[in-house]
Design a protein around this motif. Structure first.
Motif, mmCIF file in Angstrom:
data_model
loop_
_atom_site.group_PDB
_atom_site.id
_atom_site.type_symbol
_atom_site.label_atom_id
_atom_site.label_comp_id
_atom_site.label_asym_id
_atom_site.label_seq_id
_atom_site.Cartn_x
_atom_site.Cartn_y
_atom_site.Cartn_z
ATOM 1 N N ASP A 186 0.844 -1.197 0.000
ATOM 2 C CA ASP A 186 0.000 0.000 0.000
ATOM 3 C C ASP A 186 0.879 1.248 0.000
ATOM 4 O O ASP A 186 1.965 1.262 0.591
ATOM 5 C CB ASP A 186 -0.894 0.027 1.239
ATOM 6 N N ARG A 187 0.377 2.275 -0.670
ATOM 7 C CA ARG A 187 1.025 3.580 -0.630
ATOM 8 C C ARG A 187 0.081 4.551 0.055
ATOM 9 O O ARG A 187 -1.020 4.796 -0.426
ATOM 10 C CB ARG A 187 1.360 4.078 -2.032
ATOM 11 N N VAL A 188 0.477 5.064 1.183
ATOM 12 C CA VAL A 188 -0.350 5.986 1.945
ATOM 13 C C VAL A 188 -0.077 7.406 1.450
ATOM 14 O O VAL A 188 1.049 7.904 1.560
ATOM 15 C CB VAL A 188 -0.071 5.875 3.459
ATOM 16 N N PHE A 189 -1.108 8.039 0.893
ATOM 17 C CA PHE A 189 -0.957 9.415 0.434
ATOM 18 C C PHE A 189 -1.016 10.396 1.602
ATOM 19 O O PHE A 189 -0.266 11.368 1.628
ATOM 20 C CB PHE A 189 -2.055 9.752 -0.581
ATOM 21 N N SER A 191 -2.356 10.556 6.002
ATOM 22 C CA SER A 191 -3.089 10.168 7.195
ATOM 23 C C SER A 191 -3.317 11.454 7.980
ATOM 24 O O SER A 191 -2.371 12.043 8.518
ATOM 25 C CB SER A 191 -2.294 9.156 8.031
ATOM 26 N N THR A 276 -7.629 8.302 6.375
ATOM 27 C CA THR A 276 -6.442 7.826 5.675
ATOM 28 C C THR A 276 -6.790 7.557 4.216
ATOM 29 O O THR A 276 -7.800 6.910 3.918
ATOM 30 C CB THR A 276 -5.889 6.538 6.314
ATOM 31 N N ARG A 278 -5.127 5.902 0.792
ATOM 32 C CA ARG A 278 -4.012 5.091 0.323
ATOM 33 C C ARG A 278 -4.345 4.479 -1.031
ATOM 34 O O ARG A 278 -5.504 4.437 -1.455
ATOM 35 C CB ARG A 278 -3.688 3.995 1.337
ATOM 36 N N SER A 279 -3.312 3.993 -1.688
ATOM 37 C CA SER A 279 -3.463 3.251 -2.937
ATOM 38 C C SER A 279 -3.214 1.779 -2.640
ATOM 39 O O SER A 279 -2.202 1.424 -2.019
ATOM 40 C CB SER A 279 -2.463 3.757 -3.985
ATOM 41 N N ARG A 280 -4.175 0.953 -3.091
ATOM 42 C CA ARG A 280 -4.066 -0.477 -2.806
ATOM 43 C C ARG A 280 -4.516 -1.283 -4.024
ATOM 44 O O ARG A 280 -5.685 -1.304 -4.368
ATOM 45 C CB ARG A 280 -4.909 -0.842 -1.589
ATOM 46 N N ALA A 354 -2.451 11.475 -5.991
ATOM 47 C CA ALA A 354 -3.407 10.373 -6.089
ATOM 48 C C ALA A 354 -4.149 10.356 -7.416
ATOM 49 O O ALA A 354 -4.478 9.282 -7.933
ATOM 50 C CB ALA A 354 -4.417 10.461 -4.940
#
Length: 515
Positions: A186-189, A191, A276, A278-280, A354
């Protein structure tokens, strides 16, 4: 489900049960009938649970109900636009969840399928199943999907154990939560830090909550007053007593005003706690919520851009909210939210990473657009002031003079409002994305990919024709369906369309203006 369903039905049962008790005079028989009603709700929930099944059969999801008559709803996996997992407070205590399936059917806010009461683990497993088809279309081998097992299963209610299909039934693919391949991390953009909760009241969405609660309490008091036999006279007497004590009324009003920012922070925290993004695995996943935790997945290949919204107070504080522009998304105002109220630089940075940023500055609109903004902001109040002046001279009433003063004040305030609305106008194109912006009290800027444009509308009112302006609306098969550049110069508007889609406008243009 035998616990959560009756509790969820309880608000609709309160009034009937109270009516039974009052009509029966709180006799043993009335309590017996009330207990029978509660037991009936539990029995109804038990039947609903026992007669509902779901299964993934090949490339479709089947939801079967057999409460009175048998019905089977089939949802092709390729139509699924997103899968939401939410956990209300009671569900969290029981470690179960609600899974909602959005197919974007009709573009409304209704989900086509809902599984209420699956375990939290099963919700995540099934979410991977339903979103697996997107990975398959992207070229991921079937064996490396979310589980390569070929076990078959029909799941009832919140149960996870399955049984093999009977003779003549199609094979049912059972997926696990992880496949043979290693999923991309996962990439968290972003939080959202908890200290940003103080920005919640700036949106204005939660500031009126104290007054809404009071209004709801008054409405409930009148409704329950009739049911409980108190009558409206007692309630009116209480209101008249409060009106006769202006100091107490003023104190209550002051307390409500003081409670506005506090309640705003609390409500913002309830809905956006630990937000949060994220990209998943090909999806944008937004998770948020304090009491009810919600996870929303948006297929990235269907995202066509983003919309940045700034209220007047938010702009003064340098804040903004962000929504994704997604094709075929139902309830986009809730499901498409990328960010709550956050600092503007953070909103631009996250939306750019994103979704994609635009590399061109907004172009200013001509001076005629400024005159038009000022005229529309001032002229209605000047007309009202003129009418009030005529009435004041004719009747000599102080009310009309007060009305004239108020209208002139609003006309004066219209000058900065009109200028601000003009400064907010703009449009841009960088070769791959276009952007339009307008509004003052609610300024909105949309950034849309060129491939999302499916048509154009060039419109002129009589006043716009006189001023040499027009409105250019880009038709987009996503979001609200169209985004407008308001009061563009006639030649500049045509050039904007020709720049974005040069081949489309050529047959309709004669000498640089619309034919």
């Amino acid at each position: 489900m035998l616990l959560t369903d009756p509790i969820r039905m309880l608000p609709s049962l309160i009034l009937p049960l109270a009516g039974v008790l009052f009509i029966g005079g709180f006799s043993p028989g009335s309590f017996l009938w009330a207990a029978f009603g509660i037991a009936g709700s539990v029995i109804y929930s038990a039947i609903r649970w026992a007669t509902f099944t779901y299964q993934v059969v090949g490339d479709r999801l089947e939801l079967t109900r057999a409460l009175i008559s048998r019905s089977v709803r089939t949802i092709p996996l390729e139509r699924i636009r997103g899968v939401d997992v939410s956990t209300p407070p009671l569900h969290r205590l029981l470690d179960i969840a609600v899974l909602r399936i959005d197919t974007g059917a009709g573009g409304n806010d209704k989900q086509e399928g809902e599984l209420d009461g699956v375990t939290a683990a099963e919700a995540e497993r099934l979410k991977a199943v339903l979103l697996w088809h997107a990975r398959a279309r992207a070229g991921v081998p079937a064996g490396s999907g979310p589980g390569a097992a070929g076990a078959a299963g029909t799941v009832r209610g919140a149960a996870e154990a399955g049984t093999a299909p009977g003779a003549g039934e199609p094979a049912v693919t059972h997926y696990g939560t992880r496949g043979a391949g290693t999923p991309a991390p996962d990439r968290v953009f972003i939080s959202v830090p908890r200290r940003w909760l103080v920005y919640g009241p700036l949106s204005g969405a939660y500031l009126l909550t104290p007054f809404a609660l009071v209004a709801g309490a008054v409405g409930a008091a009148f409704q329950w007053g009739g049911e409980l036999g108190l009558g409206e006279r007692i309630l009116w007497s209480a209101g008249e007593w409060l009106w006769d004590h202006p100091l107490l009324l003023a104190a209550a009003f002051a307390l409500l005003l003081l409670a506005m920012p506090v309640i705003g922070v609390v409500m913002y925290a309830v809905f956006n706690w630990d937000f949060t993004l994220r990209s998943r695995e090909g999806y944008l996943v937004a998770e948020r919520g304090l009491l009810t935790r919600r996870s929303v997945s948006l297929e990235r290949r269907r995202v066509r851009g983003f919309e940045l919204v700034e209220g007047l107070v938010e702009r003064r504080a340098g804040m903004a909210r962000t929504w994704a522009i997604v094709t075929g998304l139902g309830d986009s105002q809730t499901r498409g939210q990328l960010l709550p109220v956050v600092p503007l630089p953070a909103a631009l940075e996250v939306a750019g990473e994103a979704v994609g940023r635009i590399a061109a500055d907004l172009r200013r609109h001509p001076a005629a657009a400024r005159r038009r903004r000022l005229f529309r902001a001032i002229s209605p109040w000047l007309v009202a002031a003129a009418g009030g002046l005529v009435a004041a001279v004719t009747e000599g009433s102080g009310f009309w003079w007060a009305l004239v003063a108020a209208a002139l004040l609003l006309a004066a305030l219209g000058v900065p409002l009109g200028l601000d609305r003009y400064r907010s106008l703009g449009h841009a194109y960088d070769g791959s994305r276009l952007s339009v912006r307008s509004g003052s009290l609610r300024r909105s800027q949309a950034v849309v990919e060129r491939r999302a444009v499916v048509g154009w509308t060039l419109s002129q009112t009589w006043f716009q024709r006189r001023a040499g302006l027009l409105t250019v609306t880009a038709g987009v098969g996503a979001g609200t369906g169209g985004y407008a550049a308001v009061d563009v110069g006639a030649a500049a508007g045509v050039d904007f369309v020709a720049e974005v889609t040069p081949d489309w406008l050529a047959p309709f243009v004669d000498g640089g203006t619309p034919a």
